[in-house]
Design a protein around this motif. Sequence first.
Motif, PDB file in Angstrom:
ATOM      1  N   SER A  39     -23.259 -59.332  10.290  1.00  0.00           N
ATOM      2  CA  SER A  39     -23.612 -59.640  11.685  1.00  0.00           C
ATOM      3  C   SER A  39     -22.489 -59.191  12.627  1.00  0.00           C
ATOM      4  CB  SER A  39     -23.903 -61.133  11.851  1.00  0.00           C
ATOM      5  OG  SER A  39     -22.706 -61.889  11.799  1.00  0.00           O
ATOM      6  N   ARG A  40     -21.275 -59.124  12.099  1.00  0.00           N
ATOM      7  CA  ARG A  40     -20.145 -58.657  12.911  1.00  0.00           C
ATOM      8  C   ARG A  40     -20.035 -57.134  12.895  1.00  0.00           C
ATOM      9  NH1 ARG A  40     -19.978 -63.359  12.291  1.00  0.00           N
ATOM     10  NH2 ARG A  40     -18.799 -64.871  13.524  1.00  0.00           N
ATOM     11  N   GLU A  41     -20.469 -56.535  11.816  1.00  0.00           N
ATOM     12  CA  GLU A  41     -20.306 -55.081  11.669  1.00  0.00           C
ATOM     13  C   GLU A  41     -21.420 -54.278  12.312  1.00  0.00           C
ATOM     14  OE1 GLU A  41     -17.999 -55.418   7.393  1.00  0.00           O
ATOM     15  OE2 GLU A  41     -19.836 -54.237   7.516  1.00  0.00           O
ATOM     16  N   VAL A  42     -22.659 -54.803  12.258  1.00  0.00           N
ATOM     17  CA  VAL A  42     -23.779 -54.000  12.766  1.00  0.00           C
ATOM     18  C   VAL A  42     -24.021 -54.342  14.230  1.00  0.00           C
ATOM     19  CG1 VAL A  42     -24.820 -54.098  10.460  1.00  0.00           C
ATOM     20  CG2 VAL A  42     -25.725 -55.556  12.263  1.00  0.00           C
ATOM     21  N   ASP A  68     -27.783 -76.973  26.518  1.00  0.00           N
ATOM     22  CA  ASP A  68     -29.184 -76.656  26.219  1.00  0.00           C
ATOM     23  C   ASP A  68     -29.429 -75.151  26.326  1.00  0.00           C
ATOM     24  OD1 ASP A  68     -28.961 -76.395  28.909  1.00  0.00           O
ATOM     25  OD2 ASP A  68     -30.011 -78.269  29.372  1.00  0.00           O
ATOM     26  N   GLY A  69     -30.677 -74.757  26.198  1.00  0.00           N
ATOM     27  CA  GLY A  69     -31.001 -73.329  26.181  1.00  0.00           C
ATOM     28  C   GLY A  69     -30.643 -72.718  24.831  1.00  0.00           C
ATOM     29  N   ASP A  70     -31.080 -71.462  24.639  1.00  0.00           N
ATOM     30  CA  ASP A  70     -30.883 -70.796  23.341  1.00  0.00           C
ATOM     31  C   ASP A  70     -29.799 -69.730  23.396  1.00  0.00           C
ATOM     32  OD1 ASP A  70     -33.266 -72.215  22.852  1.00  0.00           O
ATOM     33  OD2 ASP A  70     -34.492 -70.457  23.361  1.00  0.00           O
ATOM     34  N   PHE A  71     -29.309 -69.433  24.613  1.00  0.00           N
ATOM     35  CA  PHE A  71     -28.390 -68.298  24.769  1.00  0.00           C
ATOM     36  C   PHE A  71     -27.185 -68.670  25.620  1.00  0.00           C
ATOM     37  CE2 PHE A  71     -26.897 -64.857  27.519  1.00  0.00           C
ATOM     38  CZ  PHE A  71     -26.611 -63.844  26.612  1.00  0.00           C
ATOM     39  N   ASP A  72     -26.014 -68.346  25.161  1.00  0.00           N
ATOM     40  CA  ASP A  72     -24.794 -68.343  25.983  1.00  0.00           C
ATOM     41  C   ASP A  72     -23.789 -67.450  25.252  1.00  0.00           C
ATOM     42  OD1 ASP A  72     -23.213 -69.964  24.074  1.00  0.00           O
ATOM     43  OD2 ASP A  72     -24.505 -71.605  24.721  1.00  0.00           O
ATOM     44  N   TYR A  73     -22.672 -67.148  25.922  1.00  0.00           N
ATOM     45  CA  TYR A  73     -21.711 -66.198  25.364  1.00  0.00           C
ATOM     46  C   TYR A  73     -21.153 -66.684  24.012  1.00  0.00           C
ATOM     47  CZ  TYR A  73     -17.523 -63.411  24.727  1.00  0.00           C
ATOM     48  OH  TYR A  73     -16.572 -62.601  24.191  1.00  0.00           O
ATOM     49  N   VAL A  74     -20.790 -67.960  23.964  1.00  0.00           N
ATOM     50  CA  VAL A  74     -20.113 -68.475  22.771  1.00  0.00           C
ATOM     51  C   VAL A  74     -21.025 -68.380  21.539  1.00  0.00           C
ATOM     52  CG1 VAL A  74     -19.004 -70.502  21.738  1.00  0.00           C
ATOM     53  CG2 VAL A  74     -18.687 -69.990  24.180  1.00  0.00           C
ATOM     54  N   ALA A  76     -23.695 -66.485  21.305  1.00  0.00           N
ATOM     55  CA  ALA A  76     -24.034 -65.071  21.061  1.00  0.00           C
ATOM     56  C   ALA A  76     -22.975 -64.422  20.167  1.00  0.00           C
ATOM     57  CB  ALA A  76     -24.147 -64.321  22.384  1.00  0.00           C
ATOM     58  N   LYS A  77     -21.699 -64.678  20.485  1.00  0.00           N
ATOM     59  CA  LYS A  77     -20.631 -64.056  19.701  1.00  0.00           C
ATOM     60  C   LYS A  77     -20.615 -64.612  18.284  1.00  0.00           C
ATOM     61  CE  LYS A  77     -19.014 -61.057  20.825  1.00  0.00           C
ATOM     62  NZ  LYS A  77     -19.716 -59.743  20.991  1.00  0.00           N
ATOM     63  N   SER A  78     -20.866 -65.909  18.131  1.00  0.00           N
ATOM     64  CA  SER A  78     -20.816 -66.444  16.766  1.00  0.00           C
ATOM     65  C   SER A  78     -22.005 -65.917  15.940  1.00  0.00           C
ATOM     66  CB  SER A  78     -20.702 -67.972  16.770  1.00  0.00           C
ATOM     67  OG  SER A  78     -21.961 -68.561  16.703  1.00  0.00           O
ATOM     68  N   GLY A  79     -23.081 -65.487  16.617  1.00  0.00           N
ATOM     69  CA  GLY A  79     -24.214 -64.903  15.890  1.00  0.00           C
ATOM     70  C   GLY A  79     -24.114 -63.399  15.721  1.00  0.00           C
ATOM     71  N   GLY A  80     -23.064 -62.802  16.292  1.00  0.00           N
ATOM     72  CA  GLY A  80     -22.879 -61.346  16.153  1.00  0.00           C
ATOM     73  C   GLY A  80     -23.698 -60.527  17.134  1.00  0.00           C
ATOM     74  N   LEU A  81     -24.252 -61.185  18.161  1.00  0.00           N
ATOM     75  CA  LEU A  81     -25.126 -60.484  19.113  1.00  0.00           C
ATOM     76  C   LEU A  81     -24.307 -59.569  20.031  1.00  0.00           C
ATOM     77  CD1 LEU A  81     -27.929 -60.132  20.442  1.00  0.00           C
ATOM     78  CD2 LEU A  81     -27.478 -62.196  21.782  1.00  0.00           C
ATOM     79  N   ASP A  82     -24.746 -58.313  20.152  1.00  0.00           N
ATOM     80  CA  ASP A  82     -24.015 -57.339  20.979  1.00  0.00           C
ATOM     81  C   ASP A  82     -24.689 -57.091  22.315  1.00  0.00           C
ATOM     82  OD1 ASP A  82     -21.819 -56.234  19.144  1.00  0.00           O
ATOM     83  OD2 ASP A  82     -23.601 -56.229  17.880  1.00  0.00           O
ATOM     84  N   ALA A  83     -26.008 -56.919  22.304  1.00  0.00           N
ATOM     85  CA  ALA A  83     -26.683 -56.547  23.550  1.00  0.00           C
ATOM     86  C   ALA A  83     -28.058 -57.200  23.625  1.00  0.00           C
ATOM     87  CB  ALA A  83     -26.839 -55.025  23.628  1.00  0.00           C
ATOM     88  N   ILE A  84     -28.447 -57.546  24.840  1.00  0.00           N
ATOM     89  CA  ILE A  84     -29.795 -58.100  25.023  1.00  0.00           C
ATOM     90  C   ILE A  84     -30.495 -57.346  26.147  1.00  0.00           C
ATOM     91  CG2 ILE A  84     -28.951 -60.392  24.395  1.00  0.00           C
ATOM     92  CD1 ILE A  84     -29.484 -61.228  27.386  1.00  0.00           C
ATOM     93  N   LYS A 139     -17.780 -57.903  24.730  1.00  0.00           N
ATOM     94  CA  LYS A 139     -18.621 -58.534  25.750  1.00  0.00           C
ATOM     95  C   LYS A 139     -20.073 -58.530  25.268  1.00  0.00           C
ATOM     96  CE  LYS A 139     -15.645 -56.838  29.424  1.00  0.00           C
ATOM     97  NZ  LYS A 139     -15.527 -56.072  30.660  1.00  0.00           N
ATOM     98  N   VAL A 140     -20.852 -59.473  25.781  1.00  0.00           N
ATOM     99  CA  VAL A 140     -22.288 -59.423  25.511  1.00  0.00           C
ATOM    100  C   VAL A 140     -22.906 -58.526  26.577  1.00  0.00           C
ATOM    101  CG1 VAL A 140     -24.436 -60.738  25.413  1.00  0.00           C
ATOM    102  CG2 VAL A 140     -22.353 -61.681  24.401  1.00  0.00           C
ATOM    103  N   LEU A 141     -23.602 -57.480  26.120  1.00  0.00           N
ATOM    104  CA  LEU A 141     -24.080 -56.445  27.035  1.00  0.00           C
ATOM    105  C   LEU A 141     -25.487 -56.767  27.532  1.00  0.00           C
ATOM    106  CD1 LEU A 141     -22.735 -53.507  24.862  1.00  0.00           C
ATOM    107  CD2 LEU A 141     -21.583 -54.688  26.763  1.00  0.00           C
TER     108      LEU A 141
END
Length: 408
Positions: A39-42, A68-74, A76-84, A139-141
């Motif tokens: 999740s960190r590499e891809v 609450d909500g399903d999305f925030d920076y912290v 997102a980064k722990s899930g390996g999310l790069d761009a939305i 950064k989350v893009l």
Amino acid sequence: MHLLYPMIFVLMMMPAGLSSGRSAAGRDDEFRERAHRLSREVLIVDTHIDVPERLHGKIVDISVRTPDGDFDYVRAKSGGLDAIFAAVFVPSILEGRGKAKAYADSMVDLVHSCAARWPDHFALVNSPADVVRLAPTGKVLLAMGMENGAAIEGTLANVRYFYDRGIRYITLAHSRNNHICDSSYDPDRKWNGLSPFGVQLIAEMNRCGMMIDVSHVSDSTFYQVIRLSSAPVVATHSSCRAFTPGFERNMSDEMIKALAAGGGVIHVNFGSAFLNDEARRQPERMRRDIDRFLKQRGLKKDDPAVKKYKEEYLKEHPQVYADVADVAKHIDHVAKLVGVAHVGIGSDFDGLGDSLPTGLKDVSQYPNLIAELLKLGYSEEDIRKVCGENTLRVWEEVDRCSSVAKEP
Ligand SMILES: [Zn+2]
């Protein structure tokens, strides 16, 4: 001979891992560890997150962990999310009232303001090259897609207008028919597919390099789009109808084949009702039973007795949730049907309320999905495709098909 058979039988009954001295739990740990590393590499690109709608009129600091909500920076980064792709959602009720474009503009402003407010955490992106270049910054893009063509307001020039504001896909319709086409959720089929304006719009979207999103549209709209579009088409948040027979919001196998034949990508929606037929039918049954209860007693919808009835009802018939393994099953279904190059991730996070699958409740949990794909035998190369490469490829291809010269 005699003794050999029972021996073979015992070996056959043992799970594969046990015969090599490893427990099933040990294997699961191994998958989880690999999934976290991957999740960190891809590159993980999610094509549909409704965070703008969540923040509309009630901005919260998404650079920190939100309660609450399903999305925030912290998360997102722990899930390996790069761009939305942040969904610039336009409610169907605004169609034809001369207010949809202004509403979409206010949502675009909001996404821009997130990048301006928290520049260390978020950055706007306009192209696949931007994603590749900026992903290493951590950064989350934020790319943008407009959910509902209502905001085009019958003016073709608005495609280029929204493109210039950063919108990179338009979901042609939402929950109701609009001036472009019929919606899967609307029983009234006004156009039997695209309207005459919708036909012109497809050509204009192709010309501008705007991706055409067929999530939410009716089947006949979909097939007309496929026939007319000179560029590949995407479904940004739809799952497979094979698992939810009769649910037109999902895509049938024939549609997935047609989409893939044109080079398109279906991005699987995480909603339990999109993934699992029982999860879809249960709320329908509850609505029907509540309606019957209202009729029998001559009550209005807001009567306190209804709330109590619903509470009791849910105790007897608990809400059904899909599981993260179901999302992997849908991905695998597409991969087996048309190849792994034609499937991606379009969670619909922040747009589904309390209907997310077990193990996939927010943006921190993409590694659980990767672990499920590893369990199904997916290679790292295939996981890269599903998590983001397919999306970037189709985005690039739509760009290439466009004949409009882009500013540098
Ligand atoms: Zn949607």
